[in-house]
Design an enzyme around this catalytic site. Sequence first.
Site, PDB file in Angstrom:
ATOM      1  CG  LEU A 128      -2.327  -8.739  -6.831  1.00 16.48           C
ATOM      2  CD1 LEU A 128      -1.483  -9.854  -6.239  1.00 16.48           C
ATOM      3  CD2 LEU A 128      -1.559  -8.039  -7.939  1.00 16.48           C
TER       4      LEU A 128
ATOM      5  N   GLY B  13       0.782  -1.235   0.000  1.00 19.41           N
ATOM      6  CA  GLY B  13       0.000   0.000   0.000  1.00 19.41           C
ATOM      7  C   GLY B  13       0.809   1.279   0.000  1.00 19.41           C
ATOM      8  CB  SER B  14       4.295   2.235  -0.836  1.00 23.24           C
ATOM      9  OG  SER B  14       4.458   1.726  -2.127  1.00 23.24           O
ATOM     10  CG  ASN B  15       1.627   3.131  -5.790  1.00 19.13           C
ATOM     11  OD1 ASN B  15       1.905   4.134  -6.431  1.00 19.13           O
ATOM     12  ND2 ASN B  15       2.308   1.996  -5.890  1.00 19.13           N
TER      13      ASN B  15
ATOM     14  CG  ASN C 282      -4.567  -1.756 -12.589  1.00 16.58           C
ATOM     15  OD1 ASN C 282      -4.318  -1.796 -11.377  1.00 16.58           O
ATOM     16  ND2 ASN C 282      -3.960  -2.550 -13.460  1.00 16.58           N
TER      17      ASN C 282
ATOM     18  CG  LEU D  20     -10.601 -10.289 -14.338  1.00 19.18           C
ATOM     19  CD1 LEU D  20      -9.583  -9.495 -15.152  1.00 19.18           C
ATOM     20  CD2 LEU D  20     -10.950 -11.587 -15.079  1.00 19.18           C
TER      21      LEU D  20
ATOM     22  CG  HIS E 230       0.720  -3.523 -15.547  1.00 18.85           C
ATOM     23  ND1 HIS E 230       0.276  -4.649 -14.897  1.00 18.85           N
ATOM     24  CD2 HIS E 230       1.774  -3.915 -16.300  1.00 18.85           C
ATOM     25  CE1 HIS E 230       1.014  -5.680 -15.257  1.00 18.85           C
ATOM     26  NE2 HIS E 230       1.928  -5.271 -16.096  1.00 18.85           N
TER      27      HIS E 230
ATOM     28  CG  ASP F 225      -2.593  -5.985 -16.796  1.00 18.30           C
ATOM     29  OD1 ASP F 225      -2.992  -5.200 -15.916  1.00 18.30           O
ATOM     30  OD2 ASP F 225      -1.915  -6.991 -16.554  1.00 18.30           O
TER      31      ASP F 225
HETATM   32  C1  GRF Z   1       2.904  -1.360  -7.662  1.00 22.00           C
HETATM   33  O1  GRF Z   1       4.115  -1.564  -8.311  1.00 22.00           O
HETATM   34  C2  GRF Z   1       1.755  -1.337  -8.650  1.00 22.00           C
HETATM   35  O2  GRF Z   1       2.102  -0.846  -9.894  1.00 22.00           O
HETATM   36  C3  GRF Z   1       1.415  -2.781  -8.772  1.00 22.00           C
HETATM   37  O3  GRF Z   1       1.568  -3.295  -7.482  1.00 22.00           O
HETATM   38  C4  GRF Z   1       2.552  -2.525  -6.764  1.00 22.00           C
HETATM   39  C5  GRF Z   1       1.933  -2.109  -5.469  1.00 22.00           C
HETATM   40  O4  GRF Z   1       2.861  -1.567  -4.580  1.00 22.00           O
HETATM   41  N1  GRF Z   1       0.159  -2.977  -9.420  1.00 22.00           N
HETATM   42  P1  GRF Z   1       2.334  -0.887  -3.242  1.00 22.00           P
HETATM   43  O5  GRF Z   1       1.418  -1.895  -2.550  1.00 22.00           O
HETATM   44  O6  GRF Z   1       1.602   0.342  -3.618  1.00 22.00           O
HETATM   45  O7  GRF Z   1       3.542  -0.604  -2.409  1.00 22.00           O
END
Ligand code: GRF
Length: 194
Positions: A88, A15-17, A105, A90, A107, A148
């Site tokens: 992850l 979840g860093s994003n 999404n 679908l 990718h 995707d």
């Molecule tokens: C990211 O690289 C994103 O592109 C992919 O999964 C990863 C998630 O990283 N779909 P985080 O959980 O946000 O750290």
Amino acid sequence: MKNTINVALFASGSGSNVENIVLYFKNHPRIKINQIFCNKPDAFVLKRAEKLGIASFIFNKNDFSNSNVVLDKLIELNTDFIVLAGFLWLTPSHIIQKYANKIINIHPALLPKYGGKGMYGSHVHQAVVENKDSESGITIHFVNEEYDKGKVIFQKSTKVLATDTAEIVAQKVHQLEYNFFPKVIEKTLLGVFD
Ligand code: GRF
């Protein structure tokens, strides 16, 4: 024009994003991140959500794919838009139909390269290194019923050196994600709802 745009974030892992997106929109005048949806009860993203003061909703495969549990929750929260940020599974067609062109999404590669089922996280970066590609990057795209394959909104590349390991490529790609994903979400949302 819609004044407040409620966004649900879906994540399965670290979840860093998610954290980066939540912080970016913290004081945004129109865009509100109102819930984290997560399919893994022990995922670190749930700890981040708690720390960030954002509610989370945990669900299983049946809730998501074969029933209306997740869809009903999205509707109950007045969700306008869905962002998959490291998620992850679908997306099932009943959710895609309800949120047509309102799910995006990210990718961690330059689609159409390295997409499809099983192509996630380190698998992607490993494949890039094994194929000796000289670049990789990120793709932000709308979600449809195939992995995707939805319309691409944005891509950004980064150089891959012959000496880079999969971990180094992952770091470079994550950096692109942190720099660009929130801004692309913002631009896309303002385009869809204005
Ligand atoms: C990211 O690289 C994103 O592109 C992919 O999964 C990863 C998630 O990283 N779909 P985080 O959980 O946000 O750290």
